[in-house]
Design a protein around this motif. Structure first.
Motif, PDB file in Angstrom:
ATOM      1  N   ASP A 173      -6.073   4.326  -4.186  1.00 53.89           N
ATOM      2  CA  ASP A 173      -5.960   3.181  -5.086  1.00 53.89           C
ATOM      3  C   ASP A 173      -6.106   3.595  -6.547  1.00 53.89           C
ATOM      4  O   ASP A 173      -5.365   3.118  -7.419  1.00 53.89           O
ATOM      5  CB  ASP A 173      -7.017   2.133  -4.737  1.00 53.89           C
ATOM      6  CG  ASP A 173      -6.793   1.516  -3.358  1.00 53.89           C
ATOM      7  OD1 ASP A 173      -5.642   1.545  -2.878  1.00 53.89           O
ATOM      8  OD2 ASP A 173      -7.762   1.016  -2.772  1.00 53.89           O
ATOM      9  N   VAL A 181      -2.944   5.510  -7.633  1.00 54.30           N
ATOM     10  CA  VAL A 181      -1.828   4.571  -7.830  1.00 54.30           C
ATOM     11  C   VAL A 181      -1.984   3.846  -9.164  1.00 54.30           C
ATOM     12  O   VAL A 181      -1.012   3.671  -9.917  1.00 54.30           O
ATOM     13  CB  VAL A 181      -1.744   3.567  -6.666  1.00 54.30           C
ATOM     14  CG1 VAL A 181      -0.820   2.401  -7.020  1.00 54.30           C
ATOM     15  CG2 VAL A 181      -1.244   4.261  -5.404  1.00 54.30           C
ATOM     16  N   THR A 203       2.526  -2.893  -4.059  1.00 52.90           N
ATOM     17  CA  THR A 203       1.448  -3.013  -3.081  1.00 52.90           C
ATOM     18  C   THR A 203       1.948  -3.800  -1.887  1.00 52.90           C
ATOM     19  O   THR A 203       2.532  -4.883  -2.047  1.00 52.90           O
ATOM     20  CB  THR A 203       0.239  -3.738  -3.698  1.00 52.90           C
ATOM     21  OG1 THR A 203      -0.246  -2.995  -4.818  1.00 52.90           O
ATOM     22  CG2 THR A 203      -0.882  -3.887  -2.674  1.00 52.90           C
ATOM     23  N   TYR A 216       1.267   1.144   0.099  1.00 48.29           N
ATOM     24  CA  TYR A 216       2.168   1.114  -1.055  1.00 48.29           C
ATOM     25  C   TYR A 216       3.567   1.592  -0.664  1.00 48.29           C
ATOM     26  O   TYR A 216       3.737   2.344   0.302  1.00 48.29           O
ATOM     27  CB  TYR A 216       1.637   2.010  -2.185  1.00 48.29           C
ATOM     28  CG  TYR A 216       0.281   1.614  -2.673  1.00 48.29           C
ATOM     29  CD1 TYR A 216       0.125   0.576  -3.598  1.00 48.29           C
ATOM     30  CD2 TYR A 216      -0.871   2.242  -2.197  1.00 48.29           C
ATOM     31  CE1 TYR A 216      -1.123   0.200  -4.044  1.00 48.29           C
ATOM     32  CE2 TYR A 216      -2.135   1.869  -2.646  1.00 48.29           C
ATOM     33  CZ  TYR A 216      -2.251   0.853  -3.564  1.00 48.29           C
ATOM     34  OH  TYR A 216      -3.497   0.467  -3.987  1.00 48.29           O
TER      35      TYR A 216
END
Length: 225
Positions: free
Chosen positions: A191, A194, A213, A219
């Motif tokens: 996370d 990203v 997302t 993803y």
């Protein structure tokens, strides 16, 4: 032979890790404070930094932020705490991975080698997602013709997503593909990476159109509509 910079204020831990990593085939320079670490970083240009979080003076988070202003070399945080806030702050500061102390030198060596492999060249062609162009043979990414400065981990994440355009990849899949974590790993790594990657490739990072997302899954990378 990879050249590492180890920044750790605990004398026993620093000496032990320096010796163990040298035995694992690395060249190691060591610093006992954030200030000394930043100085050695500028003078010696290591391939990777192993960075303790709890340092006297300038802490590891700030050291990481300062390095990220000018350089995208890999950084692994070394922390005695695994609290959510420490991990999240460290990853958002730009770290590629983190290891909780006490750590076995062989485990740290494996993490180091995995991070370094992310920057290796690949034999493939390029692909475009709108104005974003990924050149796999040169291991470069451009947007609107301008080179993007990605860390090895950010680049590897983008490469893995780009190999499967439109396909959702779970966080656990990405941990295996990018971080080479074969266990039930920490999805915060994914996370945070990203989030940093979106800040570089998206026109509006808060409203992404490329790295989407997929709720409850992970993803995917979509070409612009």
């Amino acid at each position: 032979m990879p050249f590492l910079l180890l920044i750790e204020d605990d004398d026993a831990i620093r000496t032990g890790l320096e010796l163990a990593l040298t035995r694992q085939g690395h060249r190691v320079a060591a610093a006992a404070s954030g200030e000394d670490g930043l100085r050695l970083f500028k003078e010696q240009r290591p391939d990777l930094i192993v960075l303790d979080v709890m340092l006297p003076g300038i802490d590891g988070f700030e050291v990481c932020r300062r390095i990220r202003r000018t350089d995208q070399l890999p950084i692994i945080l070394l922390t005695a705490r695994s609290d959510d806030i420490d991990v999240v702050v460290g990853l958002e500061s730009g770290a590629d991975d983190y290891v909780v102390k006490p750590v076995q030198p062989r485990v740290l060596d494996a993490r180091i080698r995995a991070v370094l492999r992310r920057g290796e060249r690949e034999n493939s062609d390029s692909s475009a997602f709108g104005s974003l162009v990924i050149d796999r043979s040169a291991m470069t990414v451009t947007k609107d013709g301008q080179d993007l400065q990605l860390t090895p981990t950010e680049l590897r994440l983008l490469l893995e997503l780009s190999r499967r355009p439109g396909q959702a990849l779970s966080r656990q899949q990405l941990l295996r593909l990018v971080w080479e974590h074969d266990y039930l790993g920490d999805s915060r790594l994914v996370d945070a990476c990203v989030q940093r990657l979106r800040a570089k490739v998206e026109d509006v990072p808060s409203a992404p159109t490329l790295i989407r997302t997929v709720r409850g899954v992970g993803y995917r990378l979509d070409p612009p509509s």
